[in-house]
Design a protein around this motif. Structure first.
Motif, PDB file in Angstrom:
ATOM      1  N   VAL A  65       0.960  -0.989   0.034  1.00 14.87           N
ATOM      2  CA  VAL A  65       0.063  -0.100  -0.048  1.00 14.87           C
ATOM      3  C   VAL A  65       0.831   1.155  -0.121  1.00 14.87           C
ATOM      4  CG1 VAL A  65      -1.700   1.121   1.216  1.00 14.87           C
ATOM      5  CG2 VAL A  65      -1.813  -1.018   1.220  1.00 14.87           C
ATOM      6  N   LYS A  66       0.563   2.004  -0.905  1.00 14.58           N
ATOM      7  CA  LYS A  66       1.564   3.492  -1.146  1.00 14.58           C
ATOM      8  C   LYS A  66       0.818   4.456  -0.374  1.00 14.58           C
ATOM      9  CE  LYS A  66       5.011   3.603  -2.956  1.00 14.58           C
ATOM     10  NZ  LYS A  66       6.401   3.457  -2.615  1.00 14.58           N
ATOM     11  N   PHE A  67      -0.394   4.575  -0.547  1.00 15.99           N
ATOM     12  CA  PHE A  67      -1.169   5.880   0.086  1.00 15.99           C
ATOM     13  C   PHE A  67      -2.786   5.320  -0.112  1.00 15.99           C
ATOM     14  CE2 PHE A  67      -2.856  10.245  -0.790  1.00 15.99           C
ATOM     15  CZ  PHE A  67      -2.358  10.566   0.224  1.00 15.99           C
ATOM     16  N   TYR A  68      -3.499   6.058   0.901  1.00 16.41           N
ATOM     17  CA  TYR A  68      -4.692   5.847   0.901  1.00 16.41           C
ATOM     18  C   TYR A  68      -5.571   6.979   1.757  1.00 16.41           C
ATOM     19  CZ  TYR A  68      -3.983   4.341   5.779  1.00 16.41           C
ATOM     20  OH  TYR A  68      -3.651   4.007   7.170  1.00 16.41           O
ATOM     21  N   TYR A  69      -6.770   7.357   1.375  1.00 15.14           N
ATOM     22  CA  TYR A  69      -7.369   8.197   2.162  1.00 15.14           C
ATOM     23  C   TYR A  69      -9.076   8.181   1.852  1.00 15.14           C
ATOM     24  CZ  TYR A  69      -7.416  10.731  -2.413  1.00 15.14           C
ATOM     25  OH  TYR A  69      -7.557  11.228  -3.984  1.00 15.14           O
ATOM     26  N   TYR A  70      -9.658   8.868   2.719  1.00 22.08           N
ATOM     27  CA  TYR A  70     -11.092   9.207   2.602  1.00 22.08           C
ATOM     28  C   TYR A  70     -11.249  10.594   2.136  1.00 22.08           C
ATOM     29  CZ  TYR A  70     -12.406   4.801   5.131  1.00 22.08           C
ATOM     30  OH  TYR A  70     -12.619   3.494   5.417  1.00 22.08           O
ATOM     31  N   LYS A  71     -12.099  11.015   1.563  1.00 19.18           N
ATOM     32  CA  LYS A  71     -12.315  12.511   1.221  1.00 19.18           C
ATOM     33  C   LYS A  71     -13.599  12.605   0.533  1.00 19.18           C
ATOM     34  CE  LYS A  71     -11.291  16.419  -0.162  1.00 19.18           C
ATOM     35  NZ  LYS A  71     -10.704  17.744   0.718  1.00 19.18           N
ATOM     36  N   GLU A  72     -14.340  13.601   0.990  1.00 22.00           N
ATOM     37  CA  GLU A  72     -15.619  14.207   0.486  1.00 22.00           C
ATOM     38  C   GLU A  72     -15.540  15.094  -0.419  1.00 22.00           C
ATOM     39  OE1 GLU A  72     -19.566  14.030   2.205  1.00 22.00           O
ATOM     40  OE2 GLU A  72     -19.277  16.199   2.548  1.00 22.00           O
ATOM     41  N   TRP A  73     -15.347  15.152  -1.688  1.00 20.23           N
ATOM     42  CA  TRP A  73     -15.342  16.315  -2.624  1.00 20.23           C
ATOM     43  C   TRP A  73     -16.568  16.983  -3.053  1.00 20.23           C
ATOM     44  CZ3 TRP A  73     -10.302  16.401  -4.044  1.00 20.23           C
ATOM     45  CH2 TRP A  73      -9.472  15.235  -3.809  1.00 20.23           C
ATOM     46  N   ARG A  74     -16.489  18.265  -2.912  1.00 19.10           N
ATOM     47  CA  ARG A  74     -17.803  19.309  -3.153  1.00 19.10           C
ATOM     48  C   ARG A  74     -17.527  20.152  -4.514  1.00 19.10           C
ATOM     49  NH1 ARG A  74     -21.774  19.846   0.808  1.00 19.10           N
ATOM     50  NH2 ARG A  74     -20.874  18.117   2.674  1.00 19.10           N
ATOM     51  N   GLN A  75     -18.273  19.883  -5.701  1.00 21.25           N
ATOM     52  CA  GLN A  75     -18.110  20.661  -6.723  1.00 21.25           C
ATOM     53  C   GLN A  75     -16.486  20.910  -7.229  1.00 21.25           C
ATOM     54  OE1 GLN A  75     -20.332  24.300  -5.462  1.00 21.25           O
ATOM     55  NE2 GLN A  75     -22.252  23.357  -6.513  1.00 21.25           N
ATOM     56  N   PHE A  76     -16.041  19.862  -7.514  1.00 22.85           N
ATOM     57  CA  PHE A  76     -14.418  20.021  -7.715  1.00 22.85           C
ATOM     58  C   PHE A  76     -14.282  19.436  -8.978  1.00 22.85           C
ATOM     59  CE2 PHE A  76     -10.426  17.732  -7.514  1.00 22.85           C
ATOM     60  CZ  PHE A  76      -9.732  18.720  -7.022  1.00 22.85           C
ATOM     61  N   GLU A  77     -13.124  19.941  -9.724  1.00 19.24           N
ATOM     62  CA  GLU A  77     -12.700  19.573 -10.966  1.00 19.24           C
ATOM     63  C   GLU A  77     -11.286  19.527 -10.924  1.00 19.24           C
ATOM     64  OE1 GLU A  77     -12.991  21.046 -15.649  1.00 19.24           O
ATOM     65  OE2 GLU A  77     -14.797  21.168 -14.280  1.00 19.24           O
ATOM     66  N   MET A  78     -10.799  18.268 -10.895  1.00 17.46           N
ATOM     67  CA  MET A  78      -9.256  17.877 -10.830  1.00 17.46           C
ATOM     68  C   MET A  78      -8.495  17.837 -12.210  1.00 17.46           C
ATOM     69  SD  MET A  78      -7.649  14.418  -9.303  1.00 17.46           S
ATOM     70  CE  MET A  78      -8.530  14.710  -7.713  1.00 17.46           C
TER      71      MET A  78
ATOM     72  N   THR B 194     -19.763  17.219  -9.543  1.00 16.93           N
ATOM     73  CA  THR B 194     -20.917  18.433  -9.825  1.00 16.93           C
ATOM     74  C   THR B 194     -21.224  18.919  -8.508  1.00 16.93           C
ATOM     75  OG1 THR B 194     -21.103  17.412 -11.955  1.00 16.93           O
ATOM     76  CG2 THR B 194     -22.660  19.214 -10.984  1.00 16.93           C
ATOM     77  N   GLU B 195     -21.788  17.886  -7.637  1.00 17.51           N
ATOM     78  CA  GLU B 195     -22.329  18.364  -6.312  1.00 17.51           C
ATOM     79  C   GLU B 195     -21.206  17.867  -5.252  1.00 17.51           C
ATOM     80  OE1 GLU B 195     -26.414  16.871  -6.002  1.00 17.51           O
ATOM     81  OE2 GLU B 195     -26.873  18.241  -7.974  1.00 17.51           O
TER      82      GLU B 195
END
Length: 297
Positions: free
Chosen positions: A17-30, A78-79
């Protein structure tokens, strides 16, 4: 290292395992980017879109996207969307756990996935894979050398489960999906059943599953379920002494009025009239007590 690197099939390597995370994204564009590691994105709630150089995937709760190493991609929300991201890679060498090349030789789904060499895959989980992932992260968080074996075990199990989901995507035909829906209905008609629940069980989007089933059978999933319940109700009326008021509970229709209305619609007579018309031989009738005893075995 790519999951499809030939070295993984012939030389001893182990996943890490190199990396892990929980994340809540809101109206985001990567912005488009790529990783040296292999990435898995589990959608826990909400929805999002993942774009690669060649495909655009709409993801919702219970879906996973697999992105091979060096695959360019970007996330669009989007949301809002809550997800878990896991990145893994492979290291050369041996540990106490069997090397990945041995897993490859032994597991058919893993061999199929590595043979198809898809740089990205949208997968449908029925919660088993995510539960395995949670157990894996709990072990990783302990950060103890004593947990290394468990991490290897759970990470290998996770990869095999993902390969199993990929195998479904490769091999499942529309007719096979239809057969699985019919089998599910045969096993669960005696309780409340929703199309979304069936779709989750067969790993397909509900809308797409509805279209596939309609083309294959000429009827909707809901109507097929109702027809099967009516078939079971007719058998109980003709062959048992179960009370007409109890029959709805045996076939997953808890409303007596709804059962009577539906039965008359499909059979063209009331349940009581059907029973009078078809119960010719008292000796052939199965008693309700016998059925209860059989169900308790």
């Amino acid at each position: 290292m790519s999951l499809y690197n030939n070295q993984l099939r012939s030389e001893p390597h182990f996943p890490v395992v190199k990396f892990y995370y929980y994340k809540e994204w809101r109206q985001f564009e990567m912005k488009p980017h790529a990783h040296e590691a292999i990435e898995f994105m589990h959608v826990l709630s909400g929805s999002c879109k993942v774009e690669t150089n060649t495909e655009s995937y709409q993801l919702k709760k219970g879906q996973i996207i697999f992105l091979d190493a060096h695959t360019s991609h970007r996330l669009i929300v989007t949301e809002k969307c809550r997800m878990f991201n896991l990145e893994i890679s492979f290291q050369k060498g041996r540990t106490a756990f069997p090397p990945f090349c041995e897993l490859y030789k032994e597991n058919e789904a893993l061999r199929l996935m590595m043979t198809n060499k898809k740089p990205h895959l949208l997968l449908h989980d029925s919660d088993d894979t995510y539960q395995c992932l949670r157990r894996l992260i709990m072990e990783v968080d302990k950060k103890s050398k004593q947990t290394d074996f468990m991490v290897q075990l759970l990470l290998s199990e996770y990869l095999i489960r993902v390969a199993g989901l990929a195998e479904i995507e490769y091999r499942e035909t529309d007719q096979q999906y239809t057969s699985r829906v019919i089998s599910y209905i045969h096993q669960n008609y005696d309780r409340e059943v929703r199309v979304a629940e069936i779709a989750d069980a067969v790993h397909l989007h509900p809308g797409y599953l509805q279209r596939v089933f309609k083309v294959s059978t000429g009827t909707s999933i809901h109507e097929f379920l109702v027809l099967y319940r009516m078939k079971k109700a007719k058998a109980m009326l003709a062959e048992t002494d179960i009370s007409i008021t109890d029959i709805p509970h045996y076939i997953g229709m808890n409303s007596q009025q709804y059962f009577s209305t539906t039965f008359k619609k499909y059979v063209q007579c009331t349940p009581s009239a059907y029973r009078k018309r078809h119960q010719f031989n008292e000796a052939l009738r199965r008693k309700s007590e016998d059925i209860k005893h059989l169900s308790e075995r």
